[in-house]
Motif scaffolding. Structure first.
Motif, PDB file in Angstrom:
ATOM      1  N   UNK A  14       0.841  -1.196   0.000  1.00  0.00           N
ATOM      2  CA  UNK A  14       0.000   0.000   0.000  1.00  0.00           C
ATOM      3  C   UNK A  14       0.873   1.241   0.000  1.00  0.00           C
ATOM      4  N   UNK A  15       0.339   2.306  -0.552  1.00  0.00           N
ATOM      5  CA  UNK A  15       1.002   3.603  -0.426  1.00  0.00           C
ATOM      6  C   UNK A  15       1.165   3.983   1.040  1.00  0.00           C
ATOM      7  N   UNK A  16       0.293   3.471   1.896  1.00  0.00           N
ATOM      8  CA  UNK A  16       0.369   3.787   3.329  1.00  0.00           C
ATOM      9  C   UNK A  16       1.657   3.290   3.965  1.00  0.00           C
ATOM     10  N   UNK A  22       6.289  -6.129  -5.384  1.00  0.00           N
ATOM     11  CA  UNK A  22       5.160  -5.594  -4.633  1.00  0.00           C
ATOM     12  C   UNK A  22       4.475  -4.487  -5.419  1.00  0.00           C
ATOM     13  N   UNK A  23       3.199  -4.307  -5.125  1.00  0.00           N
ATOM     14  CA  UNK A  23       2.411  -3.222  -5.686  1.00  0.00           C
ATOM     15  C   UNK A  23       1.868  -2.403  -4.518  1.00  0.00           C
ATOM     16  N   UNK A  24       2.023  -1.098  -4.607  1.00  0.00           N
ATOM     17  CA  UNK A  24       1.516  -0.210  -3.570  1.00  0.00           C
ATOM     18  C   UNK A  24       0.380   0.643  -4.103  1.00  0.00           C
ATOM     19  N   UNK A  25      -0.861   0.149  -3.993  1.00  0.00           N
ATOM     20  CA  UNK A  25      -1.982   0.953  -4.497  1.00  0.00           C
ATOM     21  C   UNK A  25      -2.169   2.231  -3.686  1.00  0.00           C
ATOM     22  N   UNK A  83       6.022  -1.191  -7.080  1.00  0.00           N
ATOM     23  CA  UNK A  83       5.391  -0.300  -8.053  1.00  0.00           C
ATOM     24  C   UNK A  83       4.180   0.351  -7.393  1.00  0.00           C
ATOM     25  N   UNK A  84       4.210   1.674  -7.291  1.00  0.00           N
ATOM     26  CA  UNK A  84       3.087   2.385  -6.685  1.00  0.00           C
ATOM     27  C   UNK A  84       2.061   2.732  -7.761  1.00  0.00           C
ATOM     28  N   UNK A 118      -0.770   4.658  -7.988  1.00  0.00           N
ATOM     29  CA  UNK A 118      -1.338   5.663  -7.083  1.00  0.00           C
ATOM     30  C   UNK A 118      -1.691   6.962  -7.766  1.00  0.00           C
ATOM     31  N   UNK A 119      -1.705   6.973  -9.094  1.00  0.00           N
ATOM     32  CA  UNK A 119      -2.042   8.204  -9.800  1.00  0.00           C
ATOM     33  C   UNK A 119      -1.037   9.314  -9.618  1.00  0.00           C
ATOM     34  N   UNK A 120       0.168   8.966  -9.164  1.00  0.00           N
ATOM     35  CA  UNK A 120       1.230   9.961  -8.994  1.00  0.00           C
ATOM     36  C   UNK A 120       1.340  10.510  -7.580  1.00  0.00           C
ATOM     37  N   UNK A 121       0.542   9.983  -6.632  1.00  0.00           N
ATOM     38  CA  UNK A 121       0.552  10.541  -5.277  1.00  0.00           C
ATOM     39  C   UNK A 121       1.879  10.389  -4.560  1.00  0.00           C
ATOM     40  N   UNK A 122       2.652   9.386  -4.907  1.00  0.00           N
ATOM     41  CA  UNK A 122       3.908   9.150  -4.189  1.00  0.00           C
ATOM     42  C   UNK A 122       5.081   9.955  -4.752  1.00  0.00           C
ATOM     43  N   UNK A 123       4.858  10.661  -5.846  1.00  0.00           N
ATOM     44  CA  UNK A 123       5.946  11.478  -6.392  1.00  0.00           C
ATOM     45  C   UNK A 123       6.361  12.494  -5.334  1.00  0.00           C
ATOM     46  N   UNK A 124       7.637  12.541  -5.056  1.00  0.00           N
ATOM     47  CA  UNK A 124       8.141  13.411  -4.000  1.00  0.00           C
ATOM     48  C   UNK A 124       8.256  12.718  -2.655  1.00  0.00           C
TER      49      UNK A 124
END
Length: 236
Positions: A124-126, A163-166, A223-224, A226-232
């Motif tokens: 997860x992105x979390x 892994x995939x981080x949704x 691989x996230x 996440x629509x780009x939320x993890x950029x940065x």
């Protein structure tokens, strides 16, 4: 497309949400899908219970070798660090993390014998940090650790682990933990660079890539989706 005869993939928690989309995509890719879940058309089991999980794995393997797995099952257990109970932490550990270890261990002999294997873990992105997610973030970060270790230990046998981080995906799990009328939820959605929620099919597409026989030189990665939320948030 995956073309090996009777290549079987195990999807945990594959009766609904992201797991169901992954199971459907695997079938479309020509794989034989085995689902373990507590509901739906699946081998029924409580994956938070090691004994129930072991019985389900025996049933799954009775149908033949399994050389790919998507460790998808999970639950959120929202709460602040002050409110998170130790019982919730134990439950998150058992369902989100221990089940992935137990299920993967069960199919490693099949993968070694075939000199081929694909392990996909839904993190997860979390895992990068999120408020009100102590138990969830800790276990999802732990899954990334497992992914990296397994890629090192199993690569010599033709097995990859990724892994995939949704990010925010339109599922009942997301809406249950993120009420639609919450300002915190609105802030999450406003922060998505592509300006939409993700879909289970977005995650399934990423899983299909990692499961493909042609992806054998990609391992140990996260691989996230996440629509780009993890950029940065993630180092280059």
């Amino acid at each position: 497309m995956n073309t090996s005869p009777r290549r079987r993939v195990l999807v945990t928690g594959g009766a609904s949400g992201i797991g169901a989309a992954i199971a459907d995509r695997c079938r479309a890719d020509g794989l034989e899908v085995v689902v373990i879940d507590r509901a739906g058309e699946a081998i029924h089991a409580d994956l938070s219970d090691p004994v129930s999980t072991a019985a389900a794995l025996d049933e799954a393997l009775a149908g033949g070798p399994i050389t790919s797995i998507v460790n998808n099952v999970g639950a959120v257990f929202p709460g602040s660090v002050e409110e998170q109970s130790l019982e919730e932490l134990e439950a998150a550990w058992s369902l989100n993390l221990r089940s992935a270890m137990q299920c993967t261990q069960a199919i490693i002999p099949s993968m070694k014998e075939a000199a081929f294997g694909r392990i996909v873990i839904i993190s997860s992105r979390a895992a990068l940090g999120k408020e009100l997610r102590s138990a969830y973030a800790a276990t999802k970060a732990g899954l990334i650790g497992l992914t990296r270790v397994w890629s090192l230990e199993l690569g010599r046998y033709g097995v990859t682990a990724n892994a995939i981080g949704p990010g925010p995906i339109a599922t009942a799990l997301f809406t249950g933990a993120n009420p639609e009328d919450s300002p915190r939820t609105r802030a999450i959605l406003d922060a998505v660079p592509v300006q939409r929620m993700g879909t289970p099919e977005d995650v399934a597409h990423a899983a299909s890539y990692f499961l493909d026989e042609r992806s054998g030189f990609v391992t140990g990665q996260t691989l996230y989706v996440c629509g780009g939320m993890t950029v940065g948030s993630v180092a280059i």
